[in-house]
Design an enzyme around this catalytic site. Structure first.
Site, PDB file in Angstrom:
ATOM      1  N   HIS A 389      -5.460   2.690  13.375  1.00  0.00           N
ATOM      2  CA  HIS A 389      -6.536   3.428  14.046  1.00  0.00           C
ATOM      3  C   HIS A 389      -7.897   3.045  13.484  1.00  0.00           C
ATOM      4  CE1 HIS A 389      -3.743   5.972  16.262  1.00  0.00           C
ATOM      5  NE2 HIS A 389      -2.956   5.696  15.233  1.00  0.00           N
ATOM      6  N   LYS A 517     -18.546  -8.407 -18.092  1.00  0.00           N
ATOM      7  CA  LYS A 517     -18.394  -7.488 -19.233  1.00  0.00           C
ATOM      8  C   LYS A 517     -19.474  -7.750 -20.271  1.00  0.00           C
ATOM      9  CE  LYS A 517     -13.366  -6.991 -19.655  1.00  0.00           C
ATOM     10  NZ  LYS A 517     -12.264  -7.248 -20.585  1.00  0.00           N
TER      11      LYS A 517
HETATM   12  C1  G6Q Z   1      -4.942  -7.613 -16.289  1.00  0.00           C
HETATM   13  C2  G6Q Z   1      -6.269  -7.691 -16.834  1.00  0.00           C
HETATM   14  C3  G6Q Z   1      -7.044  -6.405 -16.842  1.00  0.00           C
HETATM   15  C4  G6Q Z   1      -6.682  -5.466 -18.001  1.00  0.00           C
HETATM   16  C5  G6Q Z   1      -7.789  -4.405 -18.112  1.00  0.00           C
HETATM   17  C6  G6Q Z   1      -7.507  -3.421 -19.203  1.00  0.00           C
HETATM   18  O1  G6Q Z   1      -4.177  -8.535 -16.243  1.00  0.00           O
HETATM   19  O2  G6Q Z   1      -6.207  -8.282 -18.067  1.00  0.00           O
HETATM   20  O3  G6Q Z   1      -6.932  -5.696 -15.650  1.00  0.00           O
HETATM   21  O4  G6Q Z   1      -5.450  -4.880 -17.788  1.00  0.00           O
HETATM   22  O5  G6Q Z   1      -9.015  -5.044 -18.336  1.00  0.00           O
HETATM   23  O6  G6Q Z   1      -7.371  -4.066 -20.430  1.00  0.00           O
HETATM   24  P1  G6Q Z   1      -6.827  -3.316 -21.667  1.00  0.00           P
HETATM   25  O7  G6Q Z   1      -5.415  -2.899 -21.394  1.00  0.00           O
HETATM   26  O8  G6Q Z   1      -6.922  -4.284 -22.811  1.00  0.00           O
HETATM   27  O9  G6Q Z   1      -7.685  -2.104 -21.872  1.00  0.00           O
END
Ligand code: G6Q
Length: 556
Positions: A389, A517
């Site tokens: 939808h 980051k």
């Molecule tokens: C996944 C990535 C990413 C990770 C997050 C959290 O494969 O690496 O999604 O899981 O950035 O990271 P932490 O578990 O180290 O906090």
């Protein structure tokens, strides 16, 4: 260390054959293919336990799959599969093995990494998770005022959030009767605030889930949680009963103030987006219990075995991966839809977005060379019935071809069988409509028979024609259970792996998340400066300065 080098994807011998084959069949309509061979569905379907994959509504002939399987052989898929399962360091940029499959390995065979059998450690952590979860589930685990836990909050993000949250939703019928689980990922204070305002610190348990235990969003939320808790508990000693950690980083867990007794370990050979099978699944065990978690692992293990042993032509993850390559690299489609027809699977598209795009969203190959072919597609989707939808209009009549997976449960957990029949018929009707379309003659007949008028039809008819020939896979799940869910998730993990091998990628690193980051840390420090920010480009400076002025004005 694995030194085997793959040839570039477009240099593989089968690639050129597939190009020629594509030129020959690209304009064939699936309607015609079905009319030539009414048994097409028998040829193009696979069953594994309670999963049925019907891939007959794809733009393929009986020559396509053998050629695609040849491509997989040219890309040394057997070799890479063996390398992954046996613990070789196939994640070459991080020099790590990739062994999420070991977490669901039910055999009693050792699995050696760096000369050490990792299976005993895995079993120890699983036991620890199960003993702890049982205490929480039975009320034996008490908070600092002697009350049992009523609410568990998993604080994590990305791989430490999406998997557990999706599985928790998917297994709703298996939940503990009274425990409530919550998932906090967003660093926007509104997320944790909305949850905490409903809870009592005396009966709340926090799981801080972070592989690295350095993730800004997770640690920031964990500090908010601890402050909220300490306002009531006052004594540091109370933290022990209310905070546990899941991590690979013992020192950082200690530094946060969590007792190592309350830490559930995992290892660098478990990638974040592949970690729900590890201690990151602690919230799942608390919600559904050890037996159901073991069933989830069993289902995944059964798919691992199927992936390792079935010939490519009968191998579900291999076939799904090859079909994806067929569209991505020959038809040059850009995206792939995931449409679950089971409300409990509503978060599956989001989970697969990460699993797929973080794995294969790469533009250099395993050796660091820029690729000259498309790699991972844009994976997207939502609950299929709602999509009908909303955006399905574009699937049916837009200018883009979007291959899609329709994931449909046959037996419902709900008491509303007729509702389920409606949902099932919609799913199947959509794949039929996407395949068949409606040509101009059929459209004319339909309009006249519906309106009983033939005048003025010419004005509208072209708007009401459907070209069809849009490819779909239908995955029928007998009933969504921990075991079938385990198989389904492992199926997609291996599909992604196979595509990565064919495109010659390292599917297990994620450097693309790093730059943002780093810059965010700089911007955060800029926000706290007293002077106007000038160190970025004009746009970024302007945005940061406008933000600073706005928050400063509102606080003065
Ligand atoms: C996944 C990535 C990413 C990770 C997050 C959290 O494969 O690496 O999604 O899981 O950035 O990271 P932490 O578990 O180290 O906090």
């Amino acid at each position: 260390m694995n030194n085997k080098k793959n040839q570039s994807f477009t240099k593989l011998p089968a690639y050129q054959k597939l190009q020629d084959h594509y030129q020959r069949i690209k304009d064939l309509h699936m309607r015609r293919l079905f009319s030539i061979d009414p048994h097409r569905c028998d040829q193009f379907s696979l069953q594994h336990n309670d999963l049925l994959l019907d891939y007959s509504k794809n733009r393929i002939t009986s020559n396509t799959i053998p050629l695609l399987c040849e491509l997989a052989r040219d890309a040394n898929l057997e070799h890479w599969r063996e390398a992954m399962f046996s613990g070789e360091r196939i994640n070459n940029t991080e020099n790590r093995a990739v062994l999420h499959t070991a977490l669901r390995n039910c055999s009693d065979q050792p699995l050696m990494v760096d000369g050490k059998d990792i299976m005993p450690e895995i079993r120890l952590v699983i036991d620890k998770m199960q003993v702890f979860s049982e205490k929480v589930r039975t009320g034996e685990w008490k908070g600092f005022t002697g009350k049992a836990v009523t609410d568990v909050i998993n604080i994590g993000i990305g791989g430490s959030d999406l998997g557990p949250k999706m599985v928790y939703q998917a297994l709703k019928p298996y939940h503990h009767q009274s425990l409530r689980l919550h998932f906090v990922s967003n660093v926007d204070g509104a997320h944790i605030e909305d949850i905490l305002e409903r809870l009592n610190p005396e009966t709340t348990l926090f799981i801080v889930s972070s592989k690295t235990f350095t993730t800004q969003e997770t640690l920031s939320n964990a500090h908010v949680a601890r402050d909220w808790f300490m306002q009531v508990a006052q004594e540091d000693s109370a933290i022990r009963q209310h905070f546990v950690a899941v991590s690979t980083n013992t020192e950082a867990v200690k530094a946060f103030g969590i007792d190592i007794e309350n830490m559930f370990e995992f290892w660098d050979w478990v990638g974040g987006r592949y970690s729900l099978w590890s201690a990151i699944g602690l919230s799942i065990v608390i919600a559904v219990g050890a037996d159901n978690f073991n069933q989830l692992l069993l289902g995944a293990n059964e798919m691992d075995e199927h992936f390792q042993t079935a010939p490519f032509e009968e191998n579900m993850p291999v076939i799904m991966a090859l079909l994806g390559v067929w569209y991505n690299n020959f038809f040059k489609t850009e995206s792939h839809g995931i449409f679950p027809y089971d409300d409990y699977l509503r978060s599956l598209p989001m989970y697969l977005e990460q699993a797929d795009m973080e794995s294969n969203g790469k533009s250099v190959d395993r050796e660091g060379r820029k690729v000259d072919y498309p790699t991972g597609p844009i994976v997207w989707g939502t609950s299929g019935i709602n999509g009908q939808h909303a955006f399905y209009q574009l699937l049916h009549q837009g200018t883009k071809m979007i291959p899609a997976d329709f994931i449909v449960s046959m037996l419902t957990h709900s008491n509303y069988q007729e509702q389920h029949n409606i949902m099932f018929s919609n799913a199947v009707a959509q794949t039929e409509a996407l395949m068949r379309g409606r040509n101009i003659d059929e459209t004319y007949t339909d309009i006249v028979s519906n309106t009983k008028k033939s005048s003025g039809v010419e004005k509208r008819i072209h708007h009401m024609v459907f070209e069809g020939n849009n490819p779909t896979n239908t995955l029928l799940i007998k009933k969504l259970s921990p075991r079938t869910l385990g198989s389904l998730l492992a199926l997609y993990e291996h599909k992604i792996f196979v595509q990565g091998v064919i495109w010659n990628l390292n599917s297990f690193d994620q450097w693309g998340v790093e730059l943002g980051k780093q810059l965010a840390k700089q911007v955060l420090s800029d926000i706290h400066q007293t002077e106007s920010v000038t160190s970025h480009d004009a746009s970024t400076n302007k945005l940061v300065n406008y933000y600073r002025e706005t928050i400063n004005d509102s606080s003065s």
